[in-house]
Scaffold this motif. Structure first.
Motif, PDB file in Angstrom:
ATOM      1  N   ILE A   1      -2.944  -2.212  26.614  1.00  8.82           N
ATOM      2  CA  ILE A   1      -3.368  -1.806  27.960  1.00  8.82           C
ATOM      3  C   ILE A   1      -2.150  -1.612  28.857  1.00  8.82           C
ATOM      4  O   ILE A   1      -2.088  -0.669  29.651  1.00  8.82           O
ATOM      5  CB  ILE A   1      -4.338  -2.847  28.548  1.00  8.82           C
TER       6      ILE A   1
ATOM      7  N   LEU B   1      -0.656   1.749  27.779  1.00  8.17           N
ATOM      8  CA  LEU B   1      -1.494   2.878  28.166  1.00  8.17           C
ATOM      9  C   LEU B   1      -1.495   3.091  29.675  1.00  8.17           C
ATOM     10  O   LEU B   1      -1.809   4.185  30.150  1.00  8.17           O
ATOM     11  CB  LEU B   1      -2.924   2.661  27.669  1.00  8.17           C
ATOM     12  N   SER B   2      -1.154   2.049  30.408  1.00  4.83           N
ATOM     13  CA  SER B   2      -1.076   2.169  31.866  1.00  4.83           C
ATOM     14  C   SER B   2       0.266   2.731  32.310  1.00  4.83           C
ATOM     15  O   SER B   2       0.525   2.859  33.503  1.00  4.83           O
ATOM     16  CB  SER B   2      -1.297   0.795  32.515  1.00  4.83           C
TER      17      SER B   2
ATOM     18  N   ARG C   1      -6.566   2.714  37.419  1.00  2.00           N
ATOM     19  CA  ARG C   1      -6.153   3.557  36.294  1.00  2.00           C
ATOM     20  C   ARG C   1      -6.421   2.918  34.940  1.00  2.00           C
ATOM     21  O   ARG C   1      -6.477   3.607  33.924  1.00  2.00           O
ATOM     22  CB  ARG C   1      -4.666   3.899  36.399  1.00  2.00           C
ATOM     23  N   CYS C   2      -6.591   1.590  34.899  1.00  2.00           N
ATOM     24  CA  CYS C   2      -6.818   0.938  33.607  1.00  2.00           C
ATOM     25  C   CYS C   2      -7.991  -0.032  33.616  1.00  2.00           C
ATOM     26  O   CYS C   2      -8.221  -0.717  32.626  1.00  2.00           O
ATOM     27  CB  CYS C   2      -5.554   0.226  33.137  1.00  2.00           C
TER      28      CYS C   2
ATOM     29  N   LEU D   1     -10.333   0.360  30.748  1.00  2.00           N
ATOM     30  CA  LEU D   1      -9.834  -0.170  29.482  1.00  2.00           C
ATOM     31  C   LEU D   1     -10.178  -1.647  29.348  1.00  2.00           C
ATOM     32  O   LEU D   1     -10.553  -2.129  28.274  1.00  2.00           O
ATOM     33  CB  LEU D   1      -8.330   0.036  29.380  1.00  2.00           C
ATOM     34  N   TRP D   2     -10.049  -2.374  30.448  1.00  2.00           N
ATOM     35  CA  TRP D   2     -10.372  -3.796  30.440  1.00  2.00           C
ATOM     36  C   TRP D   2     -11.854  -4.030  30.205  1.00  2.00           C
ATOM     37  O   TRP D   2     -12.232  -4.871  29.372  1.00  2.00           O
ATOM     38  CB  TRP D   2      -9.942  -4.443  31.761  1.00  2.00           C
TER      39      TRP D   2
ATOM     40  N   TRP E   1     -10.068   5.170  24.719  1.00  2.00           N
ATOM     41  CA  TRP E   1      -9.055   4.700  23.777  1.00  2.00           C
ATOM     42  C   TRP E   1      -8.972   5.712  22.637  1.00  2.00           C
ATOM     43  O   TRP E   1      -9.522   5.497  21.557  1.00  2.00           O
ATOM     44  CB  TRP E   1      -9.427   3.335  23.211  1.00  2.00           C
TER      45      TRP E   1
ATOM     46  N   ALA F   1      -1.350  -4.397  35.844  1.00  2.00           N
ATOM     47  CA  ALA F   1      -2.127  -3.839  34.736  1.00  2.00           C
ATOM     48  C   ALA F   1      -2.621  -4.912  33.780  1.00  2.00           C
ATOM     49  O   ALA F   1      -3.678  -4.766  33.163  1.00  2.00           O
ATOM     50  CB  ALA F   1      -1.306  -2.801  33.984  1.00  2.00           C
TER      51      ALA F   1
END
Length: 228
Positions: free
Chosen positions: A136, A139-140, A36-37, A40-41, A95, A191
């Motif tokens: 992050i 957002l997770s 799910r994230c 983002l990473w 983002w 996360a």
């Protein structure tokens, strides 16, 4: 690009080039983030690498400042208003509120001063990375992970920076900040687990003069699996 299917398609196609450009241990660290994230990473690490290159390669500080200002202003715009065609901007479309990424440009801009830089300049970059890791976590869907994420991002940034410093006064300043930084408890929530891996590897690098070793790889795998 807000739908999960669009995000998956991007990273399966265009985003693969960005992932391939990351250092192997950074790719490994990001791979331990939950699905799910994870995007983002990868986006964050690719942007951070771009900023580092801008700062390191600029012949004149003003040129680097101009390029960082472009990124800061562009990331401050709604996703629909950003220029099309840049793969890295596409990677950051998830983002939608990218203020924390824009602030990362400020952290890197602090590295453009005359040497020796003071401790506050390095703390600015470390704090900017910490803020992104904390974001992050939020957002997770895990706001309670934000403080641990900040602390891990802050520590990782300082240990990472030391490896690229030759000025002994700067090294002493950054090492003092690193020694005084908070160390979150473990196990690390999933996360923000990539930050725990990056922090551990960068901190190990302070004690060894060689490049990444098998022991580094095993450390990354252990933290990725059990969080400590």
């Amino acid at each position: 690009m807000t739908h999960r299917s669009d995000i998956r398609r991007f990273w399966r196609e265009e985003g693969q080039a960005l992932i391939a450009e990351l250092p192997p241990l950074a790719r490994l660290a990001a791979s331990y983030a939950p699905a799910r994230c994870r995007h983002l990473w990868f986006g964050f690490l690719a942007l951070d690498r771009r900023f580092a290159h801008i700062v390191a390669s600029a012949r004149e500080p003003m040129l680097a400042q101009m390029r960082l200002a472009w990124w800061r202003e562009t990331l401050g715009q709604p996703v629909a208003d950003r220029p099309a065609g840049d793969v890295l901007l596409g990677a950051l479309a998830a983002w939608e509120d990218a203020a924390v990424l824009a602030a990362l440009a400020d952290g890197w801009e602090a590295m453009l001063g005359e040497a020796p830089l003071d401790a506050a300049s390095f703390a600015s970059l470390a704090g900017a990375r910490g803020d992104v890791v904390a974001a992050i976590g939020r957002l997770s869907g895990h706001g309670d992970e934000a403080q641990a994420g900040y602390d891990l991002g802050y520590r990782w940034a300082l240990a990472d920076v030391v490896a690229h410093l030759s000025d002994q006064e700067e090294r002493r300043a950054v090492l003092a900040l690193h020694q005084g930084a908070n160390r979150p408890g473990s196990p690390t929530p999933r996360a923000i687990r990539p930050a725990a891996i990056l922090d551990a590897l960068a901190s190990r690098g302070l004690e060894q003069e060689t490049g990444p070793t098998v022991a580094d790889f095993l450390t990354a795998v252990r933290i990725g699996i059990i969080g400590r």
